[in-house]
Design a protein around this motif. Structure first.
Motif, PDB file in Angstrom:
ATOM      1  N   UNK A 100       0.664  -0.881  -0.084  1.00  0.00           N
ATOM      2  CA  UNK A 100       0.191   0.017  -0.226  1.00  0.00           C
ATOM      3  C   UNK A 100       1.048   1.488   0.176  1.00  0.00           C
ATOM      4  N   UNK A 101       2.126   1.113   0.843  1.00  0.00           N
ATOM      5  CA  UNK A 101       2.309   2.286   0.559  1.00  0.00           C
ATOM      6  C   UNK A 101       3.175   2.638  -0.514  1.00  0.00           C
ATOM      7  N   UNK A 102       3.726   1.754  -1.686  1.00  0.00           N
ATOM      8  CA  UNK A 102       4.731   1.716  -2.674  1.00  0.00           C
ATOM      9  C   UNK A 102       3.487   1.977  -3.554  1.00  0.00           C
ATOM     10  N   UNK A 103       2.391   1.838  -3.723  1.00  0.00           N
ATOM     11  CA  UNK A 103       1.365   1.623  -4.448  1.00  0.00           C
ATOM     12  C   UNK A 103       0.615   3.430  -4.544  1.00  0.00           C
ATOM     13  N   UNK A 104       0.819   3.794  -3.186  1.00  0.00           N
ATOM     14  CA  UNK A 104       0.948   5.725  -2.854  1.00  0.00           C
ATOM     15  C   UNK A 104       2.367   6.404  -3.363  1.00  0.00           C
ATOM     16  N   UNK A 105       3.632   6.395  -2.979  1.00  0.00           N
ATOM     17  CA  UNK A 105       4.242   6.799  -4.034  1.00  0.00           C
ATOM     18  C   UNK A 105       4.831   6.092  -4.868  1.00  0.00           C
ATOM     19  N   UNK A 106       5.004   5.652  -5.352  1.00  0.00           N
ATOM     20  CA  UNK A 106       5.555   4.688  -7.542  1.00  0.00           C
ATOM     21  C   UNK A 106       3.818   4.215  -8.175  1.00  0.00           C
ATOM     22  N   UNK A 107       3.114   4.240  -7.334  1.00  0.00           N
ATOM     23  CA  UNK A 107       1.899   3.754  -8.419  1.00  0.00           C
ATOM     24  C   UNK A 107       1.792   1.621  -8.244  1.00  0.00           C
ATOM     25  N   UNK A 108       0.777   1.182  -8.372  1.00  0.00           N
ATOM     26  CA  UNK A 108       0.449  -0.123  -8.603  1.00  0.00           C
ATOM     27  C   UNK A 108       0.705  -1.574  -9.318  1.00  0.00           C
ATOM     28  N   UNK A 109       2.045  -0.452 -10.821  1.00  0.00           N
ATOM     29  CA  UNK A 109       2.828  -1.120 -11.281  1.00  0.00           C
ATOM     30  C   UNK A 109       4.297  -0.953 -10.818  1.00  0.00           C
ATOM     31  N   UNK A 110       3.642  -0.912  -9.942  1.00  0.00           N
ATOM     32  CA  UNK A 110       5.333  -1.221  -9.062  1.00  0.00           C
ATOM     33  C   UNK A 110       5.467  -2.917  -9.080  1.00  0.00           C
ATOM     34  N   UNK A 111       6.691  -3.527  -8.658  1.00  0.00           N
ATOM     35  CA  UNK A 111       7.237  -4.512  -8.180  1.00  0.00           C
ATOM     36  C   UNK A 111       7.538  -4.845  -7.209  1.00  0.00           C
ATOM     37  N   UNK A 112       7.214  -5.932  -6.602  1.00  0.00           N
ATOM     38  CA  UNK A 112       7.682  -5.764  -5.328  1.00  0.00           C
ATOM     39  C   UNK A 112       8.031  -7.289  -5.244  1.00  0.00           C
ATOM     40  N   UNK A 113       9.917  -7.038  -4.614  1.00  0.00           N
ATOM     41  CA  UNK A 113      10.474  -8.283  -4.231  1.00  0.00           C
ATOM     42  C   UNK A 113      10.506  -8.655  -2.465  1.00  0.00           C
ATOM     43  N   UNK A 114       9.476  -9.826  -1.788  1.00  0.00           N
ATOM     44  CA  UNK A 114       9.852  -9.537  -0.341  1.00  0.00           C
ATOM     45  C   UNK A 114      10.636 -10.582  -0.039  1.00  0.00           C
ATOM     46  N   UNK A 115      11.849  -9.664   0.952  1.00  0.00           N
ATOM     47  CA  UNK A 115      12.676 -10.351   1.698  1.00  0.00           C
ATOM     48  C   UNK A 115      13.172 -10.696   2.821  1.00  0.00           C
ATOM     49  N   UNK A 191       9.847 -24.290   0.704  1.00  0.00           N
ATOM     50  CA  UNK A 191       9.554 -22.972   0.355  1.00  0.00           C
ATOM     51  C   UNK A 191      10.704 -21.832   1.302  1.00  0.00           C
ATOM     52  N   UNK A 192      10.848 -20.927   0.434  1.00  0.00           N
ATOM     53  CA  UNK A 192      11.932 -20.147   1.224  1.00  0.00           C
ATOM     54  C   UNK A 192      11.106 -19.273   1.684  1.00  0.00           C
ATOM     55  N   UNK A 193      10.196 -18.437   0.895  1.00  0.00           N
ATOM     56  CA  UNK A 193       8.975 -17.020   2.233  1.00  0.00           C
ATOM     57  C   UNK A 193       9.460 -15.811   1.822  1.00  0.00           C
ATOM     58  N   UNK A 194      10.354 -16.361   0.265  1.00  0.00           N
ATOM     59  CA  UNK A 194      10.546 -15.529  -0.401  1.00  0.00           C
ATOM     60  C   UNK A 194       9.329 -14.831  -1.839  1.00  0.00           C
ATOM     61  N   UNK A 195       9.064 -13.641  -2.685  1.00  0.00           N
ATOM     62  CA  UNK A 195       7.989 -13.429  -3.218  1.00  0.00           C
ATOM     63  C   UNK A 195       8.377 -12.879  -4.036  1.00  0.00           C
ATOM     64  N   UNK A 196       7.465 -12.545  -5.463  1.00  0.00           N
ATOM     65  CA  UNK A 196       7.937 -11.455  -6.213  1.00  0.00           C
ATOM     66  C   UNK A 196       6.060 -11.009  -6.595  1.00  0.00           C
ATOM     67  N   UNK A 197       5.837 -10.212  -7.383  1.00  0.00           N
ATOM     68  CA  UNK A 197       4.120  -9.421  -7.394  1.00  0.00           C
ATOM     69  C   UNK A 197       4.321  -8.148  -8.433  1.00  0.00           C
ATOM     70  N   UNK A 198       3.349  -7.751  -8.181  1.00  0.00           N
ATOM     71  CA  UNK A 198       3.207  -6.884  -8.918  1.00  0.00           C
ATOM     72  C   UNK A 198       2.437  -6.019  -7.846  1.00  0.00           C
ATOM     73  N   UNK A 199       2.482  -4.808  -7.440  1.00  0.00           N
ATOM     74  CA  UNK A 199       1.004  -4.444  -6.342  1.00  0.00           C
ATOM     75  C   UNK A 199       0.175  -4.427  -6.655  1.00  0.00           C
ATOM     76  N   UNK A 200      -0.432  -4.497  -7.993  1.00  0.00           N
ATOM     77  CA  UNK A 200      -1.847  -4.561  -7.916  1.00  0.00           C
ATOM     78  C   UNK A 200      -2.045  -5.847  -8.308  1.00  0.00           C
TER      79      UNK A 200
END
Length: 471
Positions: A100-115, A191-200
Motif C-alpha cells: 500500500x505504501x509503494x502504491x501511494x508513492x510509485x503506483x500499482x505497476x511497481x514490482x515488489x520483491x519480498x525478502x 518454501x523459502x518465504x521469498x515472493x515477487x509480484x506487482x502491487x496491483x
C-alpha cells in the motif's frame, strides 16, 4: 517497471537464543565476517539492477537499532523507507502495508520483491537470475514464490509441489519419512518465504482472499505518522487501527488460496539459519568435526559447535553438543534437540526473566548500557552515549544515581541547572529529581552509573521530554 525490495524484519528468532533476544533478534546477529544478517539482506537487495528504494518492515521499538545497523553498510543512491509496526500481526499485514505504501508513492505497476531479514543466500548470481525469472512471471499477473531445490530431507521447512512454474500444492513441515519421499520425487521444493509480484496483482488477490486484512492495514496506513529526512522515510502505523488487523501469514491468508500462484525453482545456496545446527555449518569443521568460534579449548571432543563470546570455554570428552556462551547466558544442547531451544526462550519469558528479552548490553537510541553487577538494592552500569545524543529528561521514584565520567565530556541537567563533567568528575542524582545526560562532544561519552534504592528495575522511570518520541 521499477523493483522495490521489501525486507521483513520480524520475529524473535527464539531457536537462536541466547544470541537472539526479543529486543535484539536474529537479523542483528553478526556472522564470522562481522556482518549481520540484516546487513546482508540489504546488500543482496541493493545489488539488483535498478533498485533505488528499499522498504524495511519491522517493529517500531527496533527502529533505532535498525538505523544503526544499516548505517554500517556502504550503499549509495538507494533510500530506505521503514514501515514501523506498533505490534506484530504476521507477514500478511506486513506485506500489505509495504504494498500500500509503494502504491501511494510509485503506483500499482511497481514490482515488489519480498525478502526475509534473517536468511542467507550464498549464490548472488543465481539469486539475481531467479529474481529476473520471477519478475517476468509477475508481469504476467502471477504471485511468485521461490522454491529452493532441496539438498536434504529437512523437516523444519514447508514444501511446494510443482510442475515447472505451476504450483500444485503447499505442504506443511513433513515427517522425516515424508520429507525423504518429497526429495526423492524431484517435484518438491523448500518454501523459502521469498515472493515477487506487482502491487496491483497483490492488492487484487488480497481483496479477493483476505479483504479484512487489507482493509484494516489500509486504515492503519491512512492514520500513520510519516517523517522524512537524510535519505530515509519513517511510516509509523497507527496502533489502534493496526491492533484490529487479523493476524495471519501471507502463506495462509493468500498464497495457499490464490489460483494465480507460480514458483521459480532455484538452487541459490539458501538457508533460513533457523537453528544452531544451521549456524554451525557457516564455520569450517576441524579434523574432529568440531566447529569453533571464539576462544575455545577442546580436548577429546567431537562433532561439537562451540561459540564463545568474550571468555574462554573449555570442552572435554563430549560428542555432538551445541554450546553457546554469552555475557549473561549459556546454552548447552545436543545437536538433535536444537529445535527445542525455543522452549527455553518461552520458559524464560513465562517466568519474567529479562534473559529472553535483553542482552547484558542493551541498545538504546542514544547509545548502550551494560549491566556490570546487580544485587539487592543496587545496580552498576556502564553507559555509553553517542556524540550529539542525549537521554530523556527523566525521574526515578525509588532510586538515586551516582555518575562518574570515565571517557569524554558529559552535559548533566539536574532539576533546573546544567553543567559539564569531564573525565574523573562525578555527580549525584537523588531520587525524585529530574535529570538528563547528554554528550555534547565529538567523541563517545562513557560513564559508570551506580544505582541505589529499594527498587532498581528499568520500569522505575518517568519521562518528561525525549528526543526519540518515548514520552
Amino acid at each position: 517497471m521499477a523493483l522495490f525490495p521489501v525486507i521483513l524484519c520480524g520475529g524473535a528468532g527464539s531457536r537462536l537464543w541466547p544470541v537472539s533476544r526479543e529486543q535484539y533478534p536474529k537479523p542483528f546477529m553478526r556472522l564470522a565476517d562481522g556482518q549481520s544478517l540484516l546487513q546482508k539482506a540489504l546488500l543482496r537487495a541493493t545489488s539488483l539492477e535498478g533498485v533505488t528504494e528499499v522498504l524495511v518492515v519491522s517493529n517500531r521499538d527496533l527502529f533505532f537499532t535498525l538505523v544503526d545497523d544499516l548505517r554500517e553498510v556502504e550503499v549509495t543512491d538507494v533510500s530506505v523507507s521503514f514501515v514501523l509496526e506498533p505490534l506484530g500481526r504476521d507477514t500478511a499485514a506486513a506485506v500489505a502495508a509495504a504494498a500500500l505504501q509503494v502504491a501511494r508513492t510509485h503506483g500499482e505497476d511497481a514490482e515488489l520483491l519480498i525478502l526475509a531479514a534473517d536468511h542467507l543466500v550464498a549464490d548472488q548470481a543465481g539469486f539475481q537470475s531467479a529474481v529476473g525469472k520471477a519478475r517476468e512471471l509477475a508481469r504476467e499477473g502471477k504471485l511468485v514464490t521461490f522454491g529452493i531445490q532441496p539438498t536434504s530431507p529437512e523437516t523444519g521447512y514447508g514444501y511446494i509441489e510443482a510442475e515447472g512454474s505451476k504450483v500444485l500444492r503447499f505442504v506443511e513441515k513433513p515427517s522425516p519419512e515424508k520429507a525423504r519421499e518429497y526429495v526423492d520425487s524431484g517435484r518438491f521444493f523448500w518454501n523459502s518465504g521469498m515472493f515477487c509480484f506487482t502491487v496491483s496483482t497483490l492488492l487484487a488477490e488480497m481483496e479477493r482472499h483476505c479483504p479484512d486484512i487489507l482493509a484494516a492495514t489500509r486504515k492503519a496506513l491512512d492514520q500513520a505518522r510519516i517523517a522524512e529526512g537524510q535519505g530515509m522515510r519513517q511510516i509509523e502505523l497507527d496502533r489502534a487501527a493496526f491492533d484490529r488487523v487479523p493476524r495471519n501469514s501471507i502463506d495462509y491468508a493468500l498464497m495457499e488460496k490464490s489460483d494465480a500462484v507460480a514458483v521459480v525453482p532455484c538452487a541459490i545456496g539458501w538457508s533460513d539459519i533457523g537453528s544452531w545446527n544451521a549456524v554451525s555449518t557457516l564455520t569450517p569443521a576441524d579434523a574432529s568435526g568440531n566447529r569453533l568460534r571464539g576462544d575455545v579449548v577442546v580436548e577429546g571432543a567431537t562433532d561439537c559447535y562451540v561459540r564463545a563470546d568474550g571468555r574462554v570455554v573449555g570442552v572435554v570428552g563430549v560428542h555432538g553438543l551445541v554450546i553457546v556462551d554469552t555475557a549473561d547466558a549459556l546454552l548447552v544442547s545436543s545437536r538433535e534437540s536444537c529445535q527445542d531451544v525455543k522452549q527455553v526462550y518461552a520458559r524464560l519469558k513465562a517466568r519474567g526473566s529479562e534473559a529472553y528479552k535483553l542482552h547484558r548490553t542493551v541498545h538504546r537510541p542514544w547509545g548502550t548500557y551494560t549491566v556490570l553487577e546487580e544485587g539487592v538494592g543496587f545496580k552498576i552500569k556502564r553507559i555509553e552515549v553517542k556524540p550529539g545524543a542525549q537521554l530523556s529528561l527523566q525521574m526515578h521514584h525509588h532510586r538515586s544515581e551516582h555518575w562518574v565520567v570515565v571517557r569524554g565530556t558529559a552535559q548533566v541537567t539536574a532539576d533546573t541547572t546544567t553543567s559539564l563533567l569531564r573525565t574523573n568528575q562525578s555527580t549525584y542524582i537523588p531520587a525524585g529529581h529530574k535529570h538528563r545526560l547528554a554528550n555534547p562532544g565529538p567523541g563517545p561519552l562513557a560513564i559508570i552509573e551506580v544505582q541505589s534504592g529499594d527498587y532498581v528495575g528499568e520500569d522505575d522511570i518517568v519521562r518528561f521530554d525525549d528526543a526519540y518520541g518515548r514520552v
